[in-house]
Design a protein around this motif. Sequence first.
Motif, mmCIF file in Angstrom:
data_model
loop_
_atom_site.group_PDB
_atom_site.id
_atom_site.type_symbol
_atom_site.label_atom_id
_atom_site.label_comp_id
_atom_site.label_asym_id
_atom_site.label_seq_id
_atom_site.Cartn_x
_atom_site.Cartn_y
_atom_site.Cartn_z
ATOM 1 N N UNK A 95 0.838 -1.204 0.000
ATOM 2 C CA UNK A 95 0.000 0.000 0.000
ATOM 3 C C UNK A 95 0.873 1.255 0.000
ATOM 4 N N UNK A 96 0.663 2.068 -1.018
ATOM 5 C CA UNK A 96 1.370 3.347 -1.110
ATOM 6 C C UNK A 96 0.537 4.486 -0.525
ATOM 7 N N UNK A 97 -0.773 4.381 -0.643
ATOM 8 C CA UNK A 97 -1.664 5.397 -0.077
ATOM 9 C C UNK A 97 -3.025 4.771 0.165
ATOM 10 N N UNK A 98 -3.747 5.316 1.163
ATOM 11 C CA UNK A 98 -5.040 4.749 1.538
ATOM 12 C C UNK A 98 -5.915 5.818 2.173
ATOM 13 N N UNK A 99 -7.225 5.668 2.003
ATOM 14 C CA UNK A 99 -8.165 6.516 2.721
ATOM 15 C C UNK A 99 -7.955 6.359 4.225
ATOM 16 N N UNK A 100 -7.682 5.137 4.669
ATOM 17 C CA UNK A 100 -7.370 4.858 6.073
ATOM 18 C C UNK A 100 -5.857 5.006 6.229
ATOM 19 N N UNK A 101 -5.379 6.110 6.798
ATOM 20 C CA UNK A 101 -3.943 6.403 6.786
ATOM 21 C C UNK A 101 -3.070 5.351 7.467
ATOM 22 N N UNK A 102 -3.607 4.570 8.354
ATOM 23 C CA UNK A 102 -2.821 3.541 9.045
ATOM 24 C C UNK A 102 -2.312 2.466 8.092
ATOM 25 N N UNK A 103 -2.950 2.314 6.925
ATOM 26 C CA UNK A 103 -2.516 1.290 5.969
ATOM 27 C C UNK A 103 -1.348 1.739 5.105
ATOM 28 N N UNK A 104 -1.078 3.043 5.033
ATOM 29 C CA UNK A 104 0.001 3.550 4.197
ATOM 30 C C UNK A 104 1.319 2.897 4.594
ATOM 31 N N UNK A 105 2.026 2.351 3.599
ATOM 32 C CA UNK A 105 3.305 1.691 3.845
ATOM 33 C C UNK A 105 3.200 0.251 4.297
ATOM 34 N N UNK A 106 1.977 -0.259 4.443
ATOM 35 C CA UNK A 106 1.806 -1.645 4.896
ATOM 36 C C UNK A 106 1.752 -2.602 3.704
ATOM 37 N N UNK A 107 1.866 -3.871 3.999
ATOM 38 C CA UNK A 107 1.688 -4.921 3.002
ATOM 39 C C UNK A 107 0.561 -5.818 3.486
ATOM 40 N N UNK A 108 -0.424 -6.023 2.613
ATOM 41 C CA UNK A 108 -1.597 -6.824 2.951
ATOM 42 C C UNK A 108 -1.605 -8.093 2.101
ATOM 43 N N UNK A 109 -1.678 -9.218 2.777
ATOM 44 C CA UNK A 109 -1.727 -10.503 2.075
ATOM 45 C C UNK A 109 -3.170 -10.859 1.759
ATOM 46 N N UNK A 110 -3.398 -11.263 0.514
ATOM 47 C CA UNK A 110 -4.711 -11.723 0.065
ATOM 48 C C UNK A 110 -4.555 -13.132 -0.506
ATOM 49 N N UNK A 111 -5.404 -14.038 -0.051
ATOM 50 C CA UNK A 111 -5.419 -15.403 -0.577
ATOM 51 C C UNK A 111 -6.337 -15.401 -1.794
ATOM 52 N N UNK A 112 -5.834 -15.853 -2.926
ATOM 53 C CA UNK A 112 -6.546 -15.711 -4.195
ATOM 54 C C UNK A 112 -6.978 -17.055 -4.764
ATOM 55 N N UNK A 113 -8.208 -17.074 -5.295
ATOM 56 C CA UNK A 113 -8.721 -18.226 -6.037
ATOM 57 C C UNK A 113 -9.439 -17.704 -7.273
ATOM 58 N N UNK A 114 -9.132 -18.278 -8.415
ATOM 59 C CA UNK A 114 -9.816 -17.933 -9.657
ATOM 60 C C UNK A 114 -10.715 -19.085 -10.066
ATOM 61 N N UNK A 115 -11.980 -18.763 -10.341
ATOM 62 C CA UNK A 115 -12.938 -19.774 -10.765
ATOM 63 C C UNK A 115 -13.874 -19.153 -11.802
#
Length: 142
Positions: A95-115
């Motif tokens: 995350x480079x920028x966010x409406x929620x400023x606490x997320x700026x500079x963080x890395x968020x893991x997302x588990x992905x499935x394509x179907x």
Amino acid sequence: MKDKLINTWILVSFEIRKDSGETIYPFGKNATGMLIYTSSGNFTAQVMQNDRPLFKSGDQMKGSSEEIEASFKGVISYFGHYTFNENENTVLHHVEESLFPNWKGSTMKRFAQLKNNMLELSTEPTTWGGENSIGLLVWKQR
């Protein structure tokens, strides 16, 4: 799978699954959103409550405290760059920028499935409304 992520995705559903077993729809069952992954490794994500109240003044900078609160609480918006881990089927949102400023500079893991042209992303356990929860977002190709 990484090449299949590169697309514009439209939100189908957004739900929160609480540790208590309860499933909630924090932005209602008709939440709206868009997620874009580019071939150059950038992304942008927005999820919004569809029925947020309009500001009486019509001026974004002149909303009442209540209007601003409802607007803020009804939106998730952030952007940055992403990396994909093929072995784990995970997407890391840097995350480079966010409406929620606490997320700026963080890395968020997302588990992905394509179907069948649908992308399901789930979060790691996170705090939502004071309780540990997992977010589940389902997207369809635009």
